[in-house]
Design a protein around this motif. Sequence first.
Motif, PDB file in Angstrom:
ATOM      1  N   LEU A  86       5.733  48.775 -35.861  1.00 54.87           N
ATOM      2  CA  LEU A  86       5.704  49.957 -36.735  1.00 54.87           C
ATOM      3  C   LEU A  86       5.797  51.231 -35.901  1.00 54.87           C
ATOM      4  O   LEU A  86       6.536  52.157 -36.269  1.00 54.87           O
ATOM      5  N   GLY A  87       5.051  51.271 -34.804  1.00 50.74           N
ATOM      6  CA  GLY A  87       5.085  52.448 -33.923  1.00 50.74           C
ATOM      7  C   GLY A  87       6.465  52.694 -33.345  1.00 50.74           C
ATOM      8  O   GLY A  87       6.886  53.844 -33.190  1.00 50.74           O
ATOM      9  N   GLN A  90       8.576  54.296 -36.126  1.00 54.29           N
ATOM     10  CA  GLN A  90       8.125  55.640 -36.489  1.00 54.29           C
ATOM     11  C   GLN A  90       8.608  56.679 -35.485  1.00 54.29           C
ATOM     12  O   GLN A  90       8.806  57.823 -35.817  1.00 54.29           O
ATOM     13  N   ARG A  91       8.797  56.268 -34.228  1.00 55.78           N
ATOM     14  CA  ARG A  91       9.275  57.201 -33.199  1.00 55.78           C
ATOM     15  C   ARG A  91      10.779  57.366 -33.229  1.00 55.78           C
ATOM     16  O   ARG A  91      11.300  58.314 -32.689  1.00 55.78           O
TER      17      ARG A  91
END
Length: 92
Positions: A86-87, A90-91
């Motif tokens: 997910l991270g 998101q970036r």
Amino acid sequence: MTAFFTVFVTVFLAELGDKTQLATLLFASDGDRNKWFVFFAATAALTASTAIAVMLGAAAERWLSMLPLKMIAGLGFVAIGAWMILGHFQRA
């Protein structure tokens, strides 16, 4: 003997490329440091942290024996993996 190899391979693979190994690599790459000193210091640190984990695990055994620990650990690793994926998105 099978239990020994299972633990050895699992811990060995878990340690490959982790922060501890990278820090040891960086300490060893410093030209001013004795490589044997780095090896023995890192070995002592890993031995001490492993001893603490074994003692805590042995002490917790009587309270945790009723819990499905493999499932809980597996779910924890899946959650960490999902969080990292997910991270990444998101970036982007």
